[in-house]
Design a protein around this motif. Structure first.
Motif, PDB file in Angstrom:
ATOM      1  N   GLY A 166       0.743  -1.233   0.065  1.00  0.00           N
ATOM      2  CA  GLY A 166       0.134   0.197   0.072  1.00  0.00           C
ATOM      3  C   GLY A 166       0.755   1.253   0.050  1.00  0.00           C
ATOM      4  N   ILE A 167       2.183   1.346  -0.206  1.00  0.00           N
ATOM      5  CA  ILE A 167       2.881   2.398  -0.466  1.00  0.00           C
ATOM      6  C   ILE A 167       2.020   3.501  -1.105  1.00  0.00           C
ATOM      7  CG2 ILE A 167       4.928   1.188   0.004  1.00  0.00           C
ATOM      8  CD1 ILE A 167       5.987   1.962  -2.747  1.00  0.00           C
ATOM      9  N   PHE A 168       1.555   3.364  -2.146  1.00  0.00           N
ATOM     10  CA  PHE A 168       0.921   4.582  -2.992  1.00  0.00           C
ATOM     11  C   PHE A 168      -0.629   4.799  -2.456  1.00  0.00           C
ATOM     12  CE2 PHE A 168       3.817   2.592  -6.448  1.00  0.00           C
ATOM     13  CZ  PHE A 168       4.852   3.731  -6.222  1.00  0.00           C
ATOM     14  N   THR A 169      -1.078   3.881  -1.874  1.00  0.00           N
ATOM     15  CA  THR A 169      -2.686   4.000  -1.244  1.00  0.00           C
ATOM     16  C   THR A 169      -2.933   4.687   0.207  1.00  0.00           C
ATOM     17  OG1 THR A 169      -2.713   1.763  -0.559  1.00  0.00           O
ATOM     18  CG2 THR A 169      -3.560   2.087  -2.479  1.00  0.00           C
ATOM     19  N   GLN A 170      -1.536   4.344   1.004  1.00  0.00           N
ATOM     20  CA  GLN A 170      -1.867   4.882   2.237  1.00  0.00           C
ATOM     21  C   GLN A 170      -1.815   6.390   2.275  1.00  0.00           C
ATOM     22  OE1 GLN A 170       1.321   2.041   3.629  1.00  0.00           O
ATOM     23  NE2 GLN A 170       0.270   1.834   5.674  1.00  0.00           N
ATOM     24  N   PRO A 171      -0.837   7.101   1.581  1.00  0.00           N
ATOM     25  CA  PRO A 171      -0.760   8.524   1.589  1.00  0.00           C
ATOM     26  C   PRO A 171      -2.279   9.191   1.353  1.00  0.00           C
ATOM     27  CG  PRO A 171       1.122   7.862   0.615  1.00  0.00           C
ATOM     28  CD  PRO A 171       0.480   6.445   0.822  1.00  0.00           C
ATOM     29  N   ILE A 172      -2.828   8.522   0.286  1.00  0.00           N
ATOM     30  CA  ILE A 172      -4.161   9.158  -0.171  1.00  0.00           C
ATOM     31  C   ILE A 172      -5.165   8.808   0.938  1.00  0.00           C
ATOM     32  CG2 ILE A 172      -5.668   9.017  -2.098  1.00  0.00           C
ATOM     33  CD1 ILE A 172      -3.085  10.004  -2.808  1.00  0.00           C
ATOM     34  N   SER A 173      -5.071   7.420   1.493  1.00  0.00           N
ATOM     35  CA  SER A 173      -5.854   7.295   2.316  1.00  0.00           C
ATOM     36  C   SER A 173      -6.031   8.323   3.694  1.00  0.00           C
ATOM     37  CB  SER A 173      -5.778   5.990   3.324  1.00  0.00           C
ATOM     38  OG  SER A 173      -5.780   4.865   2.256  1.00  0.00           O
ATOM     39  N   LEU A 174      -4.913   8.924   4.157  1.00  0.00           N
ATOM     40  CA  LEU A 174      -4.872   9.875   4.983  1.00  0.00           C
ATOM     41  C   LEU A 174      -5.671  11.146   4.572  1.00  0.00           C
ATOM     42  CD1 LEU A 174      -3.186  10.273   7.720  1.00  0.00           C
ATOM     43  CD2 LEU A 174      -1.691  11.944   6.440  1.00  0.00           C
ATOM     44  N   THR A 175      -5.773  11.347   3.327  1.00  0.00           N
ATOM     45  CA  THR A 175      -6.693  12.498   3.037  1.00  0.00           C
ATOM     46  C   THR A 175      -8.053  12.270   2.964  1.00  0.00           C
ATOM     47  OG1 THR A 175      -6.754  11.817   0.617  1.00  0.00           O
ATOM     48  CG2 THR A 175      -4.755  13.075   1.418  1.00  0.00           C
ATOM     49  N   GLY A 176      -8.563  11.057   2.832  1.00  0.00           N
ATOM     50  CA  GLY A 176     -10.052  10.944   3.075  1.00  0.00           C
ATOM     51  C   GLY A 176     -10.673  11.114   1.562  1.00  0.00           C
ATOM     52  N   LEU A 177      -9.862  11.280   0.704  1.00  0.00           N
ATOM     53  CA  LEU A 177     -10.362  11.649  -0.881  1.00  0.00           C
ATOM     54  C   LEU A 177     -11.012  10.478  -1.489  1.00  0.00           C
ATOM     55  CD1 LEU A 177      -7.529  14.162  -2.105  1.00  0.00           C
ATOM     56  CD2 LEU A 177      -9.653  14.608  -1.032  1.00  0.00           C
ATOM     57  N   PRO A 178     -12.054  10.798  -2.361  1.00  0.00           N
ATOM     58  CA  PRO A 178     -12.653   9.528  -3.006  1.00  0.00           C
ATOM     59  C   PRO A 178     -11.365   9.075  -3.961  1.00  0.00           C
ATOM     60  CG  PRO A 178     -13.424  11.402  -3.940  1.00  0.00           C
ATOM     61  CD  PRO A 178     -12.604  11.952  -2.760  1.00  0.00           C
ATOM     62  N   VAL A 179     -11.662   7.932  -4.379  1.00  0.00           N
ATOM     63  CA  VAL A 179     -10.377   7.319  -5.184  1.00  0.00           C
ATOM     64  C   VAL A 179     -11.212   6.155  -5.930  1.00  0.00           C
ATOM     65  CG1 VAL A 179      -8.300   6.042  -5.640  1.00  0.00           C
ATOM     66  CG2 VAL A 179      -8.703   7.520  -3.566  1.00  0.00           C
ATOM     67  N   LEU A 180     -11.041   6.040  -7.249  1.00  0.00           N
ATOM     68  CA  LEU A 180     -11.486   5.050  -8.252  1.00  0.00           C
ATOM     69  C   LEU A 180     -10.380   4.252  -8.584  1.00  0.00           C
ATOM     70  CD1 LEU A 180     -14.493   5.498 -10.679  1.00  0.00           C
ATOM     71  CD2 LEU A 180     -12.744   3.552 -10.781  1.00  0.00           C
ATOM     72  N   ALA A 181     -10.369   2.895  -8.220  1.00  0.00           N
ATOM     73  CA  ALA A 181      -9.396   2.001  -8.786  1.00  0.00           C
ATOM     74  C   ALA A 181      -9.710   1.368 -10.263  1.00  0.00           C
ATOM     75  CB  ALA A 181      -9.244   0.681  -7.926  1.00  0.00           C
ATOM     76  N   VAL A 182      -8.787   1.639 -11.075  1.00  0.00           N
ATOM     77  CA  VAL A 182      -9.309   1.551 -12.505  1.00  0.00           C
ATOM     78  C   VAL A 182      -8.293   0.340 -12.973  1.00  0.00           C
ATOM     79  CG1 VAL A 182      -8.925   2.328 -15.064  1.00  0.00           C
ATOM     80  CG2 VAL A 182      -9.491   3.701 -13.190  1.00  0.00           C
ATOM     81  N   PRO A 183      -8.797  -0.822 -13.710  1.00  0.00           N
ATOM     82  CA  PRO A 183      -8.106  -1.984 -14.113  1.00  0.00           C
ATOM     83  C   PRO A 183      -7.705  -1.627 -15.514  1.00  0.00           C
ATOM     84  CG  PRO A 183     -10.380  -2.315 -14.258  1.00  0.00           C
ATOM     85  CD  PRO A 183     -10.169  -1.032 -13.674  1.00  0.00           C
ATOM     86  N   LEU A 184      -6.106  -1.418 -15.569  1.00  0.00           N
ATOM     87  CA  LEU A 184      -5.775  -1.129 -17.008  1.00  0.00           C
ATOM     88  C   LEU A 184      -5.797  -2.368 -17.853  1.00  0.00           C
ATOM     89  CD1 LEU A 184      -2.343   0.627 -15.812  1.00  0.00           C
ATOM     90  CD2 LEU A 184      -4.429   1.551 -16.677  1.00  0.00           C
ATOM     91  N   ALA A 185      -6.032  -2.263 -19.178  1.00  0.00           N
ATOM     92  CA  ALA A 185      -6.281  -3.206 -20.133  1.00  0.00           C
ATOM     93  C   ALA A 185      -4.902  -3.739 -20.796  1.00  0.00           C
ATOM     94  CB  ALA A 185      -7.103  -2.643 -21.285  1.00  0.00           C
ATOM     95  N   VAL A 186      -4.230  -4.349 -19.759  1.00  0.00           N
ATOM     96  CA  VAL A 186      -2.767  -4.620 -20.166  1.00  0.00           C
ATOM     97  C   VAL A 186      -2.729  -6.195 -20.362  1.00  0.00           C
ATOM     98  CG1 VAL A 186      -1.727  -3.023 -18.680  1.00  0.00           C
ATOM     99  CG2 VAL A 186      -2.247  -5.019 -17.521  1.00  0.00           C
ATOM    100  N   ALA A 187      -1.739  -6.661 -21.286  1.00  0.00           N
ATOM    101  CA  ALA A 187      -1.662  -8.156 -21.461  1.00  0.00           C
ATOM    102  C   ALA A 187      -0.881  -8.607 -20.155  1.00  0.00           C
ATOM    103  CB  ALA A 187      -0.544  -8.114 -22.646  1.00  0.00           C
ATOM    104  N   GLY A 188      -1.266  -9.787 -20.158  1.00  0.00           N
ATOM    105  CA  GLY A 188      -0.366 -10.413 -18.668  1.00  0.00           C
ATOM    106  C   GLY A 188      -1.561 -10.137 -17.413  1.00  0.00           C
ATOM    107  N   MET A 189      -0.651 -10.223 -16.153  1.00  0.00           N
ATOM    108  CA  MET A 189      -1.160  -9.802 -14.815  1.00  0.00           C
ATOM    109  C   MET A 189      -1.696  -8.743 -14.804  1.00  0.00           C
ATOM    110  SD  MET A 189      -1.570 -12.561 -13.143  1.00  0.00           S
ATOM    111  CE  MET A 189      -1.308 -12.266 -11.526  1.00  0.00           C
ATOM    112  N   PRO A 190      -2.814  -8.430 -13.988  1.00  0.00           N
ATOM    113  CA  PRO A 190      -3.570  -7.154 -14.162  1.00  0.00           C
ATOM    114  C   PRO A 190      -2.545  -6.236 -13.303  1.00  0.00           C
ATOM    115  CG  PRO A 190      -4.870  -8.909 -13.213  1.00  0.00           C
ATOM    116  CD  PRO A 190      -3.497  -9.434 -13.323  1.00  0.00           C
ATOM    117  N   LEU A 191      -2.868  -4.906 -13.596  1.00  0.00           N
ATOM    118  CA  LEU A 191      -2.428  -3.641 -12.995  1.00  0.00           C
ATOM    119  C   LEU A 191      -3.593  -2.739 -12.774  1.00  0.00           C
ATOM    120  CD1 LEU A 191       0.852  -3.156 -14.833  1.00  0.00           C
ATOM    121  CD2 LEU A 191       0.826  -3.580 -12.398  1.00  0.00           C
ATOM    122  N   GLY A 192      -3.435  -1.880 -11.911  1.00  0.00           N
ATOM    123  CA  GLY A 192      -4.420  -0.586 -11.544  1.00  0.00           C
ATOM    124  C   GLY A 192      -4.182   0.683 -11.271  1.00  0.00           C
ATOM    125  N   ILE A 193      -4.733   1.528 -11.419  1.00  0.00           N
ATOM    126  CA  ILE A 193      -4.256   2.908 -11.339  1.00  0.00           C
ATOM    127  C   ILE A 193      -5.436   3.626 -10.368  1.00  0.00           C
ATOM    128  CG2 ILE A 193      -2.909   3.239 -13.159  1.00  0.00           C
ATOM    129  CD1 ILE A 193      -5.127   5.030 -14.408  1.00  0.00           C
TER     130      ILE A 193
END
Lengths: 77, 453
Positions: free
Chosen positions: B387-414
């Motif tokens: 969670g190194i990229f999610t924890q700092p945003i959690s502190l803010t309480g802002l809304p976040v939409l997790a988007v699954p990228l259309a990649v080949a191979g194993m999934p990745l999200g932004i």
């Protein structure tokens, strides 16, 4: 400058190092102070986690906040 | 309901009498029994109660009454939502002697009133304290796209059940990234609504300062429809995506990411036409604050039980909670003060852009037998550091939409990060990314989509 360069405390039990140069919190005394008995088998992991948290606390303590900055207890995003 | 979603298709069929709710629910239960042995996403099947509710839906259709916009749509809940008649375990044996819930959690009740049918409880890290869904009591949830890999956590059962095509949507909770991390690793859509917006009544707590609940789904249309019901909002009219100012987060959020993640974000930004990069200050300390608030509040919550029966806890959870319970007040207060300071800096950034784009994880799901990721050149525990990229945003309480990228191979999200209450802008951007083929959830064979024979 990327703040990633200042990332520091690593997770316990990872072998990532970084614990040796930090002070080890007096876990047994702290536990006694809140009425908690740490099982002997758990003590190494509790100490490792306490060291990790101490690292984060030190990182945070190194940042000066103005006296007017209040805690965010009733937080509104 | 939004046309185009899997849940929409089920509800449309049930409402029109083309499928019965009972056949949908019994089919999904049979599918879970047949296939979930590979993934371990489900902890309990709510068979009799689910069938009984489905019968009610079918009776409403037969009588010409409105069965609700989610009529007959099956869903699952992370095992910390109250479901009437079931013991809420929060992924632990510590609570197993509690009485069954006397009523549904508020969001479960809202979904049930809309015709949706809870059919299963879903696996999680014990008490939601982890990013990997490795649970000493209920086992490890496996990633449907490669069962040798982690599903992420703590809402790992929710993400895996959607990615496996067992359920069209599921509910999760997010304190430090527990919806976003498994959404990224399993390639599903997820939403962490604005802190305080969606009721937590009937949800087993973890960290009151940070806890949020939200949906995970196989399409962005279903994600939006379920969120609207959970939040008791009117259906959203999305803004024109061309009017939404988008920027990417640099600095901390551009470090340590895999080439595939970097390329995915590049493609998204190129499509959206945003070349602005914003660097938030003191992100390492923001993450530290989230970590410390979590440890202190979680430890305090469990202290009475830790004094009496600590050996019932998952060993990894026990040691983290004990260390957190011992944190000095000065540290906790400093973290809460820093949160106030960081909030002001983030709002300065949101004056420059409506949506901030950031990675969710450093890369694809780690292997279960090698549960580590590389951060700053070091191998560190996945359970604690995904969670190194999610924890700092959690502190803010802002809304976040997790988007699954259309990649080949194993999934990745932004992460799409928005201003408080501006979920509509997040959905506008997400819908555009899905339309453009840059984002997609690709569940394994979806049993719930099969029509009655």
């Amino acid at each position: 400058m990327s703040s990633a360069a200042r990332l520091s405390p690593s997770a316990p039990g990872t072998g990532a190092g970084g614990h040796d140069d930090r002070k080890v919190p007096p876990v047994s005394d702290m536990a006694r102070g809140i009425g908690l008995s740490v099982p002997a088998a758990s003590l190494p992991d509790v100490v490792a986690n306490a060291v990790l948290l101490q690292g984060y606390a030190d990182l945070l303590a190194g940042f000066a906040l103005p006296d007017t900055c209040e805690p965010a207890y009733e937080y509104t995003p | 309901m939004q046309p185009g979603g899997a849940a929409f298709a089920i509800a449309a069929d049930v409402r029109a009498g083309r499928r019965s709710a009972v056949s949908v629910v019994t089919g999904v239960i049979a599918d879970i029994e047949a296939r979930d042995t590979r993934f371990n996403s489900v902890t309990r099947i709510l068979g009799p109660a689910a069938v009984a509710q489905a019968e009610d839906v079918d009776r409403a259709v037969a009588a010409g009454r409105d069965p609700g916009p989610l009529a007959g749509v099956p869903f699952g809940v992370k095992d910390l939502f109250d479901v009437q008649g079931e013991v809420t375990t929060a992924g632990s044996i510590v609570l197993r002697d509690n009485l069954p819930a006397s009523r549904d959690a508020a969001v479960v009740a809202r979904l049930r009133a809309a015709g949706a049918v809870p059919v299963a409880t879903l696996n999680m890290d014990e008490f939601a304290y982890g990013f990997s869904t490795e649970n000493a009591h209920t086992g490890t949830t496996r990633n449907p796209h490669d069962p040798a890999c982690l599903a992420g956590g703590s809402s790992g059962g929710s993400a895996a059940s959607v990615a496996a095509g067992l359920l069209p949507f599921a509910l999760g909770s997010d304190t430090n990234g527990s919806i976003r991390v498994p959404s990224s690793l399993c390639g599903v859509w997820g939403l962490k609504p604005t802190y305080g917006q969606v009721p937590l009544q009937g949800v087993y707590p973890f960290v009151a300062s940070l806890d949020v609940v939200g949906p995970m789904a196989s399409t962005v249309e279903d994600l939006q429809a379920v969120y609207t019901i959970m939040a008791d909002r009117s259906p959203m009219a999305l803004p024109d995506v061309g009017s939404v100012r988008v920027a990417r987060l640099g600095g901390w959020f551009a470090s340590n990411i895999s080439p595939e993640m970097a390329a995915g974000i590049d493609a998204v930004m190129a499509h959206l036409g945003g070349d602005r990069v914003i660097e938030l200050p003191e992100v390492a300390r923001a993450r530290a604050s989230a970590f410390l608030i979590t440890a202190a509040e979680g430890g305090n919550l469990h202290l009475p039980r830790l004094r009496l029966r600590s050996m019932q806890y998952d060993p990894a959870t026990r040691s983290r909670l004990m260390a957190g319970a011992m944190l000095p007040a000065a540290t906790f207060v400093q973290a809460q003060r820093f949160r106030r300071w960081f909030r002001a800096r983030v709002h300065e950034a949101l004056a420059q852009a409506d949506v901030l784009v950031a990675p969710i994880t450093v890369g694809v799901a780690p292997r279960i037998d090698q549960p580590a990721i590389i951060v700053d050149g070091k191998s560190v525990s996945a359970r604690a550091n995904l969670g190194i990229f999610t924890q700092p945003i959690s502190l803010t309480g802002l809304p976040v939409l997790a988007v699954p990228l259309a990649v080949a191979g194993m999934p990745l999200g932004i992460q799409l990060v928005g201003a408080p209450g501006a979920e509509d802008r997040l959905f506008a951007v997400a819908a555009e990314l899905q339309r453009a083929g840059l984002a997609a959830c690709r569940p394994l064979g979806a049993g719930y989509a099969r029509k009655d024979s």
